[in-house]
Scaffold this motif. Sequence first.
Motif, short mmCIF file in Angstrom:
data_model
loop_
_atom_site.label_atom_id
_atom_site.label_comp_id
_atom_site.label_asym_id
_atom_site.label_seq_id
_atom_site.Cartn_x
_atom_site.Cartn_y
_atom_site.Cartn_z
N ASP A 164 -4.39 -19.47 1.69
CA ASP A 164 -4.78 -20.88 1.63
C ASP A 164 -5.19 -21.46 2.98
N THR A 165 -4.75 -20.84 4.09
CA THR A 165 -5.11 -21.33 5.42
C THR A 165 -6.37 -20.65 5.96
N GLY A 166 -6.90 -19.68 5.22
CA GLY A 166 -8.04 -18.91 5.70
C GLY A 166 -7.63 -17.67 6.46
N GLN A 167 -6.32 -17.39 6.53
CA GLN A 167 -5.82 -16.19 7.20
C GLN A 167 -6.11 -14.97 6.33
N THR A 168 -6.65 -13.93 6.94
CA THR A 168 -6.91 -12.67 6.25
C THR A 168 -5.76 -11.72 6.48
N HIS A 169 -5.27 -11.13 5.37
CA HIS A 169 -4.21 -10.13 5.41
C HIS A 169 -4.83 -8.83 4.93
N GLN A 170 -4.70 -7.76 5.71
CA GLN A 170 -5.42 -6.52 5.43
C GLN A 170 -4.47 -5.34 5.29
N SER A 171 -4.76 -4.51 4.28
CA SER A 171 -4.01 -3.27 4.06
C SER A 171 -5.01 -2.14 3.86
N LYS A 172 -4.75 -1.00 4.50
CA LYS A 172 -5.61 0.17 4.35
C LYS A 172 -4.87 1.21 3.52
N VAL A 173 -5.52 1.68 2.46
CA VAL A 173 -4.91 2.67 1.58
C VAL A 173 -5.90 3.83 1.41
N THR A 174 -5.40 4.95 0.92
CA THR A 174 -6.26 6.09 0.67
C THR A 174 -6.21 6.47 -0.80
N VAL A 175 -7.38 6.60 -1.39
CA VAL A 175 -7.50 7.11 -2.75
C VAL A 175 -7.61 8.62 -2.60
N LYS A 176 -6.78 9.36 -3.31
CA LYS A 176 -6.70 10.82 -3.14
C LYS A 176 -7.97 11.55 -3.56
N GLY A 177 -8.73 10.97 -4.49
CA GLY A 177 -9.98 11.59 -4.87
C GLY A 177 -9.87 12.66 -5.93
N SER A 178 -8.88 12.54 -6.79
CA SER A 178 -8.66 13.54 -7.85
C SER A 178 -9.60 13.35 -9.04
N GLY A 179 -10.30 12.22 -9.08
CA GLY A 179 -11.12 11.90 -10.25
C GLY A 179 -10.31 11.23 -11.35
N GLU A 180 -9.00 11.06 -11.11
CA GLU A 180 -8.10 10.38 -12.06
C GLU A 180 -7.78 8.98 -11.51
N TRP A 181 -7.36 8.09 -12.40
CA TRP A 181 -6.96 6.75 -11.98
C TRP A 181 -5.68 6.82 -11.16
N GLU A 182 -5.67 6.16 -10.00
CA GLU A 182 -4.52 6.08 -9.11
C GLU A 182 -4.14 4.62 -8.93
N THR A 183 -2.85 4.33 -8.90
CA THR A 183 -2.40 2.95 -8.72
C THR A 183 -2.26 2.63 -7.23
N ILE A 184 -2.86 1.51 -6.83
CA ILE A 184 -2.78 1.01 -5.46
C ILE A 184 -1.94 -0.26 -5.51
N LYS A 185 -0.92 -0.35 -4.65
CA LYS A 185 -0.05 -1.52 -4.62
C LYS A 185 -0.09 -2.14 -3.23
N ILE A 186 -0.28 -3.46 -3.18
CA ILE A 186 -0.28 -4.20 -1.93
C ILE A 186 0.89 -5.19 -2.00
N SER A 187 1.90 -4.99 -1.18
CA SER A 187 3.06 -5.88 -1.15
C SER A 187 2.67 -7.20 -0.51
N LEU A 188 3.08 -8.28 -1.15
CA LEU A 188 2.83 -9.62 -0.60
C LEU A 188 4.05 -10.14 0.16
N THR A 189 5.09 -9.33 0.24
CA THR A 189 6.32 -9.74 0.93
C THR A 189 6.48 -9.05 2.28
N LYS A 190 5.62 -8.09 2.58
CA LYS A 190 5.66 -7.41 3.87
C LYS A 190 4.52 -7.92 4.74
N LYS A 191 4.74 -7.92 6.04
CA LYS A 191 3.71 -8.35 6.97
C LYS A 191 2.59 -7.32 7.02
N LEU A 192 1.36 -7.79 6.87
CA LEU A 192 0.17 -6.93 6.90
C LEU A 192 -0.61 -7.23 8.18
N GLU A 193 -1.56 -6.37 8.50
CA GLU A 193 -2.50 -6.69 9.58
C GLU A 193 -3.13 -8.03 9.22
#
Length: 179
Positions: free
Chosen positions: A108-137
């Motif tokens: 809401d303040t215009g602050q950007t919170h960034q998380s970098k994740v890696t998709v394994k590339g198996s061709g299958e669906w993978e779940t990506i989770k971004i915690s909103l309670t931990k400090k991010l870049e």
Amino acid sequence: PQAQAQAQAQAATAPQATTGGGDADLKLFEKGREWEFLKNTGEGSFTLGADSDKPVGILAFDFSKSTTTNVPYVLATTKISVPDTAGTVQFKARAGHAQRVTVRLVDDTGQTHQSKVTVKGSGEWETIKISLTKKLEHWGGENDGKIHFPIKQLALSIPLTDGTKTGKIEFADAVTVAK
């Protein structure tokens, strides 16, 4: 009246929690959803499609003609509204090869919170989770590392990571999960 109509139009493009308690289907990949593709230092596109009956977003990239001396990347953004009852934003991703994905959330303040994740590339669906309670870049806005709800924008970015200059990642099932 005009301001009220404008607020209603914005609310229509930014899904709210629909099941209470912070759990919500964000409906980010439904037909008609507005996304903005920014080629930045690469070419590509963001399109909406389907995998059987599952709505998907497809972020394609092509860095073969990029001349930047920095890491080239492409970016797609959309408006969202995530309340303070949410503890996690999660979605599924599918790629044919291992690929880094950067997820940016703008509060809401215009602050950007960034998380970098890696998709394994198996061709299958993978779940990506971004915690909103931990400090991010983070940067911009309050620049204090704390998420000031509601979260108003989500961006998905693909950088050139392993020399694979063209490809795509599919995204589906974007939801929030309560704290």
